[in-house]
Every structure is written in structure tokens, then in C-alpha cells.
Design a protein around this motif. Structure first.
Motif, PDB file in Angstrom:
ATOM      1  N   TRP A 116     -10.107   8.010  -7.670  1.00 54.82           N
ATOM      2  CA  TRP A 116     -11.026   7.451  -6.684  1.00 54.82           C
ATOM      3  C   TRP A 116     -12.294   7.030  -7.395  1.00 54.82           C
ATOM      4  O   TRP A 116     -12.850   7.793  -8.181  1.00 54.82           O
ATOM      5  CB  TRP A 116     -11.388   8.502  -5.628  1.00 54.82           C
ATOM      6  N   ARG A 144       1.517   4.396  -3.228  1.00 50.77           N
ATOM      7  CA  ARG A 144       1.498   5.861  -3.065  1.00 50.77           C
ATOM      8  C   ARG A 144       2.824   6.485  -3.495  1.00 50.77           C
ATOM      9  O   ARG A 144       2.853   7.537  -4.120  1.00 50.77           O
ATOM     10  CB  ARG A 144       1.260   6.228  -1.600  1.00 50.77           C
ATOM     11  N   ARG A 145       3.907   5.815  -3.121  1.00 57.40           N
ATOM     12  CA  ARG A 145       5.222   6.378  -3.456  1.00 57.40           C
ATOM     13  C   ARG A 145       5.446   6.390  -4.962  1.00 57.40           C
ATOM     14  O   ARG A 145       5.974   7.357  -5.511  1.00 57.40           O
ATOM     15  CB  ARG A 145       6.332   5.581  -2.767  1.00 57.40           C
ATOM     16  N   LYS A 196      -8.327   7.444   4.261  1.00 58.62           N
ATOM     17  CA  LYS A 196      -9.435   6.971   3.421  1.00 58.62           C
ATOM     18  C   LYS A 196      -9.041   5.692   2.677  1.00 58.62           C
ATOM     19  O   LYS A 196      -9.780   4.711   2.647  1.00 58.62           O
ATOM     20  CB  LYS A 196      -9.783   8.088   2.421  1.00 58.62           C
ATOM     21  N   GLU A 197      -7.840   5.725   2.096  1.00 52.15           N
ATOM     22  CA  GLU A 197      -7.385   4.582   1.315  1.00 52.15           C
ATOM     23  C   GLU A 197      -7.125   3.373   2.215  1.00 52.15           C
ATOM     24  O   GLU A 197      -7.528   2.251   1.898  1.00 52.15           O
ATOM     25  CB  GLU A 197      -6.115   4.971   0.561  1.00 52.15           C
ATOM     26  N   GLN A 251      -1.175  14.715   3.982  1.00 49.11           N
ATOM     27  CA  GLN A 251      -1.424  13.371   3.448  1.00 49.11           C
ATOM     28  C   GLN A 251      -2.438  12.589   4.269  1.00 49.11           C
ATOM     29  O   GLN A 251      -2.972  11.584   3.805  1.00 49.11           O
ATOM     30  CB  GLN A 251      -0.123  12.565   3.432  1.00 49.11           C
ATOM     31  N   TYR A 272       0.811  -1.224   0.000  1.00 47.02           N
ATOM     32  CA  TYR A 272       0.000   0.000   0.000  1.00 47.02           C
ATOM     33  C   TYR A 272       0.843   1.272   0.000  1.00 47.02           C
ATOM     34  O   TYR A 272       0.604   2.169  -0.811  1.00 47.02           O
ATOM     35  CB  TYR A 272      -0.991  -0.009   1.172  1.00 47.02           C
ATOM     36  N   PRO A 273       1.824   1.358   0.892  1.00 46.25           N
ATOM     37  CA  PRO A 273       2.661   2.569   0.833  1.00 46.25           C
ATOM     38  C   PRO A 273       3.448   2.679  -0.475  1.00 46.25           C
ATOM     39  O   PRO A 273       3.640   3.769  -0.984  1.00 46.25           O
ATOM     40  CB  PRO A 273       3.616   2.410   2.016  1.00 46.25           C
ATOM     41  N   LEU A 274       3.849   1.514  -1.022  1.00 42.96           N
ATOM     42  CA  LEU A 274       4.626   1.516  -2.271  1.00 42.96           C
ATOM     43  C   LEU A 274       3.810   2.156  -3.397  1.00 42.96           C
ATOM     44  O   LEU A 274       4.336   2.952  -4.189  1.00 42.96           O
ATOM     45  CB  LEU A 274       5.019   0.079  -2.632  1.00 42.96           C
ATOM     46  N   TYR A 294       5.152   4.765   4.368  1.00 41.45           N
ATOM     47  CA  TYR A 294       4.415   5.815   3.663  1.00 41.45           C
ATOM     48  C   TYR A 294       5.282   7.043   3.459  1.00 41.45           C
ATOM     49  O   TYR A 294       5.239   7.697   2.432  1.00 41.45           O
ATOM     50  CB  TYR A 294       3.155   6.208   4.440  1.00 41.45           C
ATOM     51  N   PRO A 325     -15.588   3.614  -1.166  1.00 39.52           N
ATOM     52  CA  PRO A 325     -14.721   4.269  -2.146  1.00 39.52           C
ATOM     53  C   PRO A 325     -13.398   3.518  -2.304  1.00 39.52           C
ATOM     54  O   PRO A 325     -12.837   3.021  -1.327  1.00 39.52           O
ATOM     55  CB  PRO A 325     -14.481   5.651  -1.530  1.00 39.52           C
ATOM     56  N   ASP A 378      -6.161  11.561   3.035  1.00 44.43           N
ATOM     57  CA  ASP A 378      -6.168  10.669   1.885  1.00 44.43           C
ATOM     58  C   ASP A 378      -5.669   9.275   2.247  1.00 44.43           C
ATOM     59  O   ASP A 378      -6.269   8.264   1.849  1.00 44.43           O
ATOM     60  CB  ASP A 378      -5.311  11.284   0.768  1.00 44.43           C
ATOM     61  N   VAL A 379      -4.563   9.220   2.998  1.00 42.25           N
ATOM     62  CA  VAL A 379      -4.039   7.916   3.409  1.00 42.25           C
ATOM     63  C   VAL A 379      -5.069   7.185   4.269  1.00 42.25           C
ATOM     64  O   VAL A 379      -5.308   5.991   4.104  1.00 42.25           O
ATOM     65  CB  VAL A 379      -2.708   8.068   4.186  1.00 42.25           C
ATOM     66  N   LYS A 437      -9.512   3.482  -4.347  1.00 44.06           N
ATOM     67  CA  LYS A 437      -8.540   4.234  -5.134  1.00 44.06           C
ATOM     68  C   LYS A 437      -7.904   3.281  -6.139  1.00 44.06           C
ATOM     69  O   LYS A 437      -7.270   2.299  -5.756  1.00 44.06           O
ATOM     70  CB  LYS A 437      -7.481   4.825  -4.206  1.00 44.06           C
TER      71      LYS A 437
END
Lengths: 115, 336
Positions: free
Chosen positions: A72, A60-61, B25-26, B19, A56-58, B61, A79, B22-23, A81
Motif C-alpha cells: 500500500w 488479488r487472486r 479500501k482497494e 477480506q 481487479y479481482p484477478l 473476488y 491510498p 482490504d477489498v 495498492k
């Protein structure tokens, strides 16, 4: 060297190796759009060993780097993404594929010397 | 479900504010996707365990890879660093101030004050630098040797049940700038009191040719002997409260009560000093009809009683407003 020490050395090698390849794997799986969990199940099915906490963080990066684009989708009950390769991402992936072929040949050559 | 919110909170609070939403929510969507429709508590726990420790996830993150202090300690490191920097800087500055004050009571030139001012800034900076070096060094050792804060090697496994409660939504946070303003204001006020209420300030020259006709408005020896300690204690109390405000970040009832104590103390000291006839130079009042005195000074002396009353009344109104204001803020936060 005891067995556990040996395992530890091998483990740290694998971590180093996978760190780079994992990003490439993720990029290859985003030629069609996916949301976090759908991508995770795909990667799990293909036995990549990528964990949710890393994936998940990857995503975003990679988006921040401009390799992915996201949107979205709020039409469903919850919802989501969705991520997909951007034009830059496609170009990067193409180049990496070529580089990987080179590296892979090189590695075959070197490892072939191991008896 | 509450555990999920606590988890999301524990992750996002470690991220830059832009951030967070948004983080959150996701991440919420992702976690819900990983659960069945009617998840059991055990299921939730397993999913959170799969995602891993919040500080590590937050670190992923943030995406910073090379580090002296790793993800496990980073949050505590920043927290301790900020606090230690503020405290050591304050101690350095106050120490220099008191030292300069005690050792050179009779110096009063502007050059000297300027020098002391720079020394105070210098030693404040020095204190912060010391804090930085020591805290970083100690955390570096923690990091390298993987020592936990309880002194044991290897920290215990993380469990979702360790997640902290989500603090109440705070509608009236105390801004850091406000606290720093407080500290600076406190120091300037103290500086004003100690430097300007000196033997050779507030002096009115009656006749320039006659040295003996110089009159001081205040009785300085009395101010030093009686009020020096009280003023220092009051200022230190103010700084102590500033540190508490910094750590808490918002107004609670007990913080408001402490602050009220400080406001009342300041008010009482002011009132006490103002009506203490001994702090004024009695000779000055004895000379109130002298023609050589400037007219405005004569007016001041004539109406002195009213001026005293006026000052106390204004101070009382300000104090009441301040107290009502902090309790109102605490009430706003507590009632949420």
C-alpha cells in the motif's frame, strides 16, 4: 445456422481462449509496479479488452497464489495498492514464455493445415 | 459518492469477513481513480456499470470457478438454503417429538427417552437434508434455464440504481450461536416439562411395603388437560421468534417487542401454573404431618407458600432483566 448463433459459438470460443491468455498478459505488464487503474489504462491502450471488473479481482487472486506481491502506498492523497511480480511470479512467467513458444509453434503447424 | 459506498457494500458483504476491509479500501481507490475530480452522478453510474453487477464481481473476488449454482443466484441460494434447512430441521424434530409424545404417553423408561432423543436428532438431520436437496435442485434448474425469480426468462439488465441501502451499523448483532442455543434450550425445557412431570416422577415413597402409600407431588392429569396446549404454543412461539432473529440478525424495536411478548407469556404461564392449587396433589398436602415423610419434604410443604413467592419473584426479576436487555440492544442499534 443463423448469423447470431454463429456469433455465439465464436464468442464462446474466444472467451475460452482469452481466459488463459489474459492472466499471462497481466503478468507481463507487472514487471514494474502498477496499481489497479494504472494497469487498466495500460491494458486498454494496448487493446487487450480486459475489463475492470475482471482485472481487479484477478490481481488479488494472483497475489494470493504468490505470483504477485503488493504494497500500500499511502503517501499520495488517496491510498493505492501497488502490485508487482514476485520472485515466484518471475519464474512462472519465464517458464510460461517457453511453453507458449512451443504451443504457438504447434498451433501454427495445425492452423497451417487449414486451407 | 453514496452510490459508490452502496456498491462497495454490496460487493464486500458477499466476501469472507477477513477480506472485506482490504477489498473495500482497494475497490474504493480503484473507483475513484476511474472518476474525474468532480464526478457527476452519470459518471459514477457509468463506472459502476463498467465494473458490473456486485454479485458477479464478488464471485470473481472469491475466485471459485466450477459451479452448480452460478454467481447470479449463488447469494440467494445460500440465503434460502440456510433458512430452509433451519425450518425443515425444526419441523422434523418437533414433529417427531410430538408424535413420540402423543403415541406413547405411558412409556417413561430411560431407554425410550434415549430412543426418542436420537429419533429427534435423526429427523432434524433428515429435514435439513431434504431442504438441501430440494433447494439445490430448484436453483440448479434456475441456473440451467436462466429463469429469473419473477418467472421471466433472462433477468433484466443490472443498474447501479438497484443497489440496496447500506444497513445501519449494528453494534449489537445477534449471534447465530445464541439463536441455536435458544432453540436447543427451548427444546430441552419442553422435553423436561413433558417427560419428567409424569405420573411416576416426583413421587415420594412413604412406606416401601405398602403400594398405596406412594404419593405423587403433582396432579398429572390436571397438568396434561390444562397446560399441554399452552406449553406447546409457547414453545412454538419461541421457535418462531428464533427464526425471525435469524433472518434479521440484530435487535430492532419490533423484534424486542415480540421477544418481550414471549418472555411475558412464559412468565405468566409459570405464575399461573405455580399458583394453581390443582396441579399439586391435595393428598400430599393433607399428609404434611406424617412422620414417615423425609424431613426435607416436610419442610418443603411447610414453607410452600414462601417457596412459591420466591420462585415468582426470581422469575419476575429475570424477566425484567431480559426485557430491559433486549430493548437496550435495540436502542443501541437504532440510535446509531
Amino acid at each position: 445456422m443463423s448469423k447470431s448463433q454463429l456469433d455465439e459459438v465464436i464468442h464462446s470460443f474466444l472467451v475460452e481462449m482469452k481466459r488463459g491468455t489474459m492472466t499471462i498478459i497481466v503478468l507481463t505488464q507487472l514487471q514494474t509496479k502498477q496499481y489497479g487503474y494504472s494497469l487498466l489504462t495500460v491494458l486498454e491502450k494496448k487493446k487487450t479488452g480486459i475489463e475492470a471488473g475482471t482485472l481487479y479481482p484477478l490481481l488479488r487472486r494472483l497475489e494470493k497464489q504468490g505470483l504477485l506481491q503488493s504494497e500500500w502506498d499511502t503517501s499520495e492523497s488517496r491510498p493505492r495498492k501497488f502490485y508487482q511480480l514476485s520472485d515466484l511470479g518471475k519464474e512462472v512467467l519465464e517458464r510460461i514464455k517457453k511453453e507458449w513458444d512451443l504451443l504457438s509453434n504447434q498451433m501454427d503447424h495445425f492452423l497451417g493445415e487449414v486451407l | 459518492m453514496e452510490l459508490i459506498e452502496r456498491y462497495i457494500y454490496a460487493v464486500t458483504k458477499r466476501l469472507p469477513e477477513t477480506q472485506r476491509a482490504d477489498v473495500a479500501k482497494e475497490l474504493r481507490g480503484n473507483i475513484e481513480d476511474m472518476l474525474s475530480d468532480q464526478p457527476t452522478a452519470k459518471e459514477v453510474e457509468d463506472v459502476l456499470l463498467e465494473l458490473g453487477e456486485p454479485s458477479k464481481l464478488a464471485f470473481e473476488y472469491r475466485g471459485k470457478k466450477r459451479y452448480l449454482i452460478g454467481p447470479e443466484y449463488f447469494d440467494q441460494y445460500i440465503h434460502v438454503l440456510k433458512l430452509t434447512c433451519v425450518i425443515l430441521a425444526a419441523i422434523g424434530a418437533i414433529g417427531t417429538f410430538i408424535e413420540a409424545y402423543v403415541s406413547h404417553v405411558n412409556e417413561n423408561s430411560f431407554e425410550y427417552m434415549f430412543e426418542v432423543f436420537w429419533n429427534i436428532i435423526g429427523s432434524g438431520f433428515n429435514g435439513a437434508l431434504h431442504a438441501f436437496a430440494w433447494v439445490t435442485g430448484i436453483f440448479f434448474i434456475f441456473e440451467r434455464f436462466d429463469i429469473g425469480f419473477d418467472g421471466k426468462y433472462k433477468r433484466s439488465e443490472w443498474s447501479p440504481l438497484d443497489l440496496p441501502e447500506i444497513p445501519k451499523k449494528v453494534s449489537k448483532p445477534i449471534h447465530r450461536s445464541e439463536i441455536i442455543g435458544d432453540l436447543i434450550g427451548n427444546t430441552i425445557w419442553l422435553g423436561f416439562l413433558l417427560f419428567f412431570l409424569r405420573k411416576d416422577s416426583f413421587i415420594f415413597t412413604i412406606d416401601k411395603s405398602d403400594v398405596n402409600s406412594i404419593l405423587a407431588f403433582f396432579n398429572f392429569d390436571h397438568i396434561y388437560n390444562t397446560y399441554f396446549t399452552v406449553l406447546i404454543i409457547s414453545a412454538l412461539f419461541g421457535i418462531f421468534i428464533s427464526i425471525l432473529k435469524w433472518m434479521r440478525g440484530y435487535w430492532s424495536y419490533w423484534l424486542a417487542s415480540l421477544q418481550t411478548g414471549q418472555y411475558l407469556l412464559s412468565f405468566l404461564i409459570l405464575r399461573w401454573m405455580l399458583f394453581d392449587q390443582k396441579i399439586y396433589n391435595s393428598v400430599f398436602f393433607a399428609n404434611k404431618n406424617r412422620e414417615e415423610l423425609h424431613e426435607s419434604v416436610r419442610e418443603l410443604i411447610k414453607n410452600f407458600g414462601e417457596i412459591q413467592q420466591g420462585i415468582v419473584a426470581v422469575a419476575a426479576i429475570i424477566t425484567v432483566c431480559q426485557i430491559v436487555s433486549v430493548f437496550y440492544k435495540a436502542y443501541k442499534n437504532q440510535s446509531k
